[in-house]
Design a protein around this motif. Structure first.
Motif, PDB file in Angstrom:
ATOM      1  N   GLU B 304       0.821  -1.214   0.000  1.00 32.46           N
ATOM      2  CA  GLU B 304       0.000   0.000   0.000  1.00 32.46           C
ATOM      3  C   GLU B 304       0.858   1.267   0.000  1.00 32.46           C
ATOM      4  N   GLY B 305       2.164   1.099  -0.044  1.00 34.28           N
ATOM      5  CA  GLY B 305       3.049   2.269  -0.089  1.00 34.28           C
ATOM      6  C   GLY B 305       3.125   3.014   1.230  1.00 34.28           C
ATOM      7  N   LYS B 306       2.693   2.381   2.315  1.00 31.70           N
ATOM      8  CA  LYS B 306       2.721   3.075   3.613  1.00 31.70           C
ATOM      9  C   LYS B 306       4.076   2.958   4.294  1.00 31.70           C
ATOM     10  N   ILE B 307       4.854   1.992   3.852  1.00 35.02           N
ATOM     11  CA  ILE B 307       6.244   1.925   4.294  1.00 35.02           C
ATOM     12  C   ILE B 307       7.101   1.860   3.042  1.00 35.02           C
ATOM     13  N   VAL B 308       8.113   2.730   2.995  1.00 37.18           N
ATOM     14  CA  VAL B 308       9.002   2.748   1.836  1.00 37.18           C
ATOM     15  C   VAL B 308      10.375   2.254   2.271  1.00 37.18           C
ATOM     16  N   TYR B 309      11.201   1.924   1.293  1.00 36.76           N
ATOM     17  CA  TYR B 309      12.525   1.420   1.623  1.00 36.76           C
ATOM     18  C   TYR B 309      13.517   1.889   0.580  1.00 36.76           C
ATOM     19  N   VAL B 310      14.580   2.499   1.043  1.00 38.46           N
ATOM     20  CA  VAL B 310      15.613   3.005   0.135  1.00 38.46           C
ATOM     21  C   VAL B 310      16.807   2.061   0.152  1.00 38.46           C
ATOM     22  N   GLU B 311      17.187   1.627  -1.037  1.00 37.23           N
ATOM     23  CA  GLU B 311      18.337   0.732  -1.176  1.00 37.23           C
ATOM     24  C   GLU B 311      19.444   1.430  -1.959  1.00 37.23           C
ATOM     25  N   ASP B 312      20.661   1.058  -1.661  1.00 37.70           N
ATOM     26  CA  ASP B 312      21.824   1.554  -2.382  1.00 37.70           C
ATOM     27  C   ASP B 312      22.432   0.320  -3.038  1.00 37.70           C
ATOM     28  N   ILE B 313      22.153   0.164  -4.330  1.00 38.43           N
ATOM     29  CA  ILE B 313      22.469  -1.096  -4.997  1.00 38.43           C
ATOM     30  C   ILE B 313      23.675  -0.942  -5.911  1.00 38.43           C
ATOM     31  N   VAL B 314      24.677  -1.782  -5.705  1.00 37.26           N
ATOM     32  CA  VAL B 314      25.791  -1.788  -6.660  1.00 37.26           C
ATOM     33  C   VAL B 314      25.751  -3.085  -7.457  1.00 37.26           C
ATOM     34  N   GLU B 315      26.156  -2.972  -8.705  1.00 39.87           N
ATOM     35  CA  GLU B 315      26.121  -4.123  -9.609  1.00 39.87           C
ATOM     36  C   GLU B 315      27.474  -4.820  -9.613  1.00 39.87           C
ATOM     37  N   GLY B 316      27.475  -6.120  -9.450  1.00 37.35           N
ATOM     38  CA  GLY B 316      28.708  -6.875  -9.648  1.00 37.35           C
ATOM     39  C   GLY B 316      29.447  -7.199  -8.365  1.00 37.35           C
ATOM     40  N   LEU B 317      29.752  -8.471  -8.205  1.00 44.18           N
ATOM     41  CA  LEU B 317      30.460  -8.936  -7.018  1.00 44.18           C
ATOM     42  C   LEU B 317      31.794  -8.217  -6.858  1.00 44.18           C
ATOM     43  N   GLU B 318      32.418  -7.847  -7.995  1.00 48.26           N
ATOM     44  CA  GLU B 318      33.730  -7.194  -7.939  1.00 48.26           C
ATOM     45  C   GLU B 318      33.630  -5.834  -7.268  1.00 48.26           C
ATOM     46  N   ASN B 319      32.438  -5.263  -7.221  1.00 47.73           N
ATOM     47  CA  ASN B 319      32.256  -3.980  -6.532  1.00 47.73           C
ATOM     48  C   ASN B 319      31.802  -4.161  -5.078  1.00 47.73           C
ATOM     49  N   GLY B 320      31.719  -5.415  -4.654  1.00 43.41           N
ATOM     50  CA  GLY B 320      31.269  -5.721  -3.296  1.00 43.41           C
ATOM     51  C   GLY B 320      32.177  -5.171  -2.202  1.00 43.41           C
ATOM     52  N   PRO B 321      33.507  -5.407  -2.298  1.00 41.60           N
ATOM     53  CA  PRO B 321      34.381  -4.923  -1.217  1.00 41.60           C
ATOM     54  C   PRO B 321      34.238  -3.424  -0.979  1.00 41.60           C
ATOM     55  N   ALA B 322      34.215  -2.629  -2.043  1.00 45.05           N
ATOM     56  CA  ALA B 322      34.086  -1.176  -1.876  1.00 45.05           C
ATOM     57  C   ALA B 322      32.752  -0.830  -1.215  1.00 45.05           C
ATOM     58  N   ALA B 323      31.699  -1.549  -1.607  1.00 42.68           N
ATOM     59  CA  ALA B 323      30.377  -1.283  -1.032  1.00 42.68           C
ATOM     60  C   ALA B 323      30.376  -1.611   0.462  1.00 42.68           C
ATOM     61  N   LEU B 324      30.994  -2.736   0.797  1.00 47.95           N
ATOM     62  CA  LEU B 324      31.032  -3.154   2.197  1.00 47.95           C
ATOM     63  C   LEU B 324      31.825  -2.156   3.040  1.00 47.95           C
ATOM     64  N   ILE B 325      33.007  -1.779   2.559  1.00 43.58           N
ATOM     65  CA  ILE B 325      33.853  -0.823   3.273  1.00 43.58           C
ATOM     66  C   ILE B 325      33.124   0.513   3.439  1.00 43.58           C
ATOM     67  N   GLY B 326      32.350   0.877   2.400  1.00 40.05           N
ATOM     68  CA  GLY B 326      31.630   2.153   2.411  1.00 40.05           C
ATOM     69  C   GLY B 326      30.697   2.316   3.594  1.00 40.05           C
ATOM     70  N   LEU B 327      30.196   1.186   4.112  1.00 36.07           N
ATOM     71  CA  LEU B 327      29.283   1.226   5.274  1.00 36.07           C
ATOM     72  C   LEU B 327      29.910   1.966   6.443  1.00 36.07           C
ATOM     73  N   TYR B 328      31.226   1.722   6.639  1.00 36.64           N
ATOM     74  CA  TYR B 328      31.872   2.218   7.860  1.00 36.64           C
ATOM     75  C   TYR B 328      32.244   3.688   7.758  1.00 36.64           C
ATOM     76  N   GLY B 329      32.151   4.220   6.544  1.00 34.97           N
ATOM     77  CA  GLY B 329      32.320   5.658   6.372  1.00 34.97           C
ATOM     78  C   GLY B 329      30.982   6.321   6.076  1.00 34.97           C
ATOM     79  N   GLY B 330      29.923   5.531   6.087  1.00 32.55           N
ATOM     80  CA  GLY B 330      28.594   6.081   5.820  1.00 32.55           C
ATOM     81  C   GLY B 330      28.398   6.491   4.375  1.00 32.55           C
ATOM     82  N   ARG B 331      29.105   5.855   3.434  1.00 32.49           N
ATOM     83  CA  ARG B 331      28.980   6.235   2.028  1.00 32.49           C
ATOM     84  C   ARG B 331      27.626   5.815   1.446  1.00 32.49           C
ATOM     85  N   ASN B 332      27.080   4.722   1.989  1.00 25.95           N
ATOM     86  CA  ASN B 332      25.793   4.217   1.481  1.00 25.95           C
ATOM     87  C   ASN B 332      24.644   5.147   1.854  1.00 25.95           C
ATOM     88  N   VAL B 333      23.664   5.204   0.974  1.00 24.17           N
ATOM     89  CA  VAL B 333      22.415   5.897   1.307  1.00 24.17           C
ATOM     90  C   VAL B 333      21.334   4.829   1.319  1.00 24.17           C
TER      91      VAL B 333
END
Lengths: 343, 343
Positions: B304-333
């Motif tokens: 019903e659109g009463k709860i929304v969810y924002v994802e920060d999606i990166v494509e490709g396993l090779e970009n996984g490490p940077a995405a994971l590390i980004g968490l600790y600097g708050g790079r993800n939205v």
């Protein structure tokens, strides 16, 4: 109407840092032992006064929302006590009733009857016990250990300030529950009390342990299920990594921090997450409804000698300030009580 | 039997301090897409991998009792993910089932079926949601807020890391409950999201507040009833004096401390006693039994659109490490997800 001397303990001014005996004055005031006409208050003769760690916090200059119990400079300090009713404007009390509750540090007090917590019905035990094992500290140990601690047989329990008014009871409750219990205290004699008098499985003098973490690991190679927190600071910091998964920390007090203008930093709080620890501050005032149940539990144990209680009793209101200050240096052995009058 | 390339993310060595992308390697391994004879395991094709703060702790050199999830140097790292079953030795799963649970950071994984947590039954919502709002973080927000937080209408709620995988949901749950809710986050854009996207009543950028205590007093002149703790350290220290009596602190994580070799000291813990605060660490693994109830609650709100969810999606396993590390600097939205394959 004749006026009587009413010796009082007065707080000179708000206290910062470690309190000193000289922060208080003993003064002779006078009182007329007659209830003012139409008053609903109660006129009390104070018999035993209780020295409790929380009283330090009432000496602070209030910051933020005022604590209704906070002391006022140049006024009589207040605390728990056992008193005899001289005259009552509240029909629930009558002359010669013995009561315990929140009274003032003076020989005679006129207080609202709401400050009386309970009428004392059992006098085959020492009356001073109603400042300790049968008063607020007793209910504190009971509610904190059983209600918040949710102990199970075989669990590992650690108690700080373990020979104090509350700690000595927590240890004995833990043994009655079938737990393994170790306490920390601030002298060799107190540690001996833990083991020889209160039946703790072990104890250590925190002042002589160069590494609190190592001391805890020695006594709890498998970790701690319940930490009954009385002191805070360095001890709490050393305990956290030694807690077991789903450990509980009933936080009764943090006496080591009360006199510090800059409290110590606790660095190991991430273990609250890692070990799924429940840490819960509490105030005995939220548990007074359990008092009758508590009495039913504890009175038989006292009468049968299965629970013992050590008191540190000083005679005379004029010795009250030193006794109270002594708490913060750990000078007391067991529950610190001040006798104002024996009856 | 043909062998297939199996790209993997390998941890080079145990990590101390802040993790770097170079702590991980991307390697090409090979795999035979056939279950070994007689195996009860499950062969998975990984679709979405979840970047979660707790993964940092698995990179540490184990000290004390080993964490069975801890990573091993030179091995593939592991974490939550959404996968498709290719072949199953466990009769509970069959080819083409979609599942979520604990998988590995590689294209194909052979895992014990016990690592699968739930079969995915509802596919009218984005499949990546099962790493977030419909996966572990969603259940975390639900259990932490409702079970541990015990919220009541009209209460004041503060959430740190408020635009993150869990925080954004806690805020929305708080609004659904009729609470006043304010969040902290690490950028102006994230704070705007809180107010404009998730319906928070307010928010602030903790990096631009010279005095966190003042920021909290500004947003909570009457104090905080529930603090949903995601970060620890300085924020927790500022929150404690601003808690109300009987406040609750579900402690979900303390991400600000995970990369520090010397954690920050929290000095205001005496407020746990003064305010009778319940602070409780938890692990979502203790609440999986609530997952069906949680789905019943949240799926209609999503549809019903009463709860929304924002994802920060990166494509490709090779970009996984940077995405994971980004968490600790708050790079993800919002929730950080890595796409390994779309189906």
């Amino acid at each position: 109407m004749a006026q009587l001397r009413n010796k009082q303990v007065i707080l000179k001014d708000y206290v910062s840092g470690f309190p000193k005996e000289s922060d208080m004055n003993i003064v002779d005031s006078t009182i007329t032992l007659k209830l003012p006409q139409g008053s609903n208050d109660v006129l009390l003769k104070n018999l035993y006064l209780s020295c409790d760690p929380f009283m330090r916090n009432l000496m602070n200059k209030p910051q933020g929302p005022p604590n209704p119990l906070s002391y006022t400079p140049q006024s009589v300090i207040a605390g728990f006590g056992v008193s005899k009713v001289l005259e009552s404007g509240d029909p629930n009390y009558k002359e010669c009733d013995l009561v315990w509750g929140f009274s003032k540090w003076e020989e005679y007090s006129l207080v609202p009857s709401t400050q009386i917590l309970f009428k004392i019905e059992h006098t085959d035990v020492p009356l001073s016990y109603y400042t300790g094992i049968l008063g607020m500290p007793g209910l504190t140990a009971y509610a904190g250990f059983f209600e918040l601690g949710s102990p199970k047989k075989g669990e590992n329990v650690f108690v700080s300030a373990a020979s104090g008014a509350v700690g000595q009871l927590v240890g004995q409750f833990a043994k009655l529950t079938g737990c393994y219990v170790v306490g920390s205290a601030g002298s060799k004699d107190k540690v001996n009390l833990l083991k020889n008098k209160f039946g703790f499985d072990g104890g250590f003098n925190y002042k002589e342990e160069p590494d609190l973490n190592a001391a805890l690991k020695r006594h709890f190679p498998e970790g701690i299920d319940i930490y009954f927190e009385n002191v805070g600071g360095k001890t709490l910091d050393a305990v956290l990594p030694n807690m077991r998964v789903h450990g509980r920390i009933p936080a009764c007090g943090m006496i080591s921090q009360y006199n510090l203008t800059q409290p110590e930093g606790v660095t190991n709080l991430a273990h609250v997450v890692y070990k799924r620890i429940r840490m819960e501050g509490f105030n005995t005032a939220d548990f007074y409804h359990l008092y009758p149940k508590f009495l039913d539990f504890i009175l038989p144990h006292i009468r049968e000698g299965k629970i013992v209680y050590v008191e540190d009793i000083v005679e005379g209101l004029e010795n009250g300030p030193a006794a109270l200050i002594g708490l913060y240096g750990g000078r007391n052995v067991g529950k610190q009580v001040v006798v104002v009058a024996h009856e």
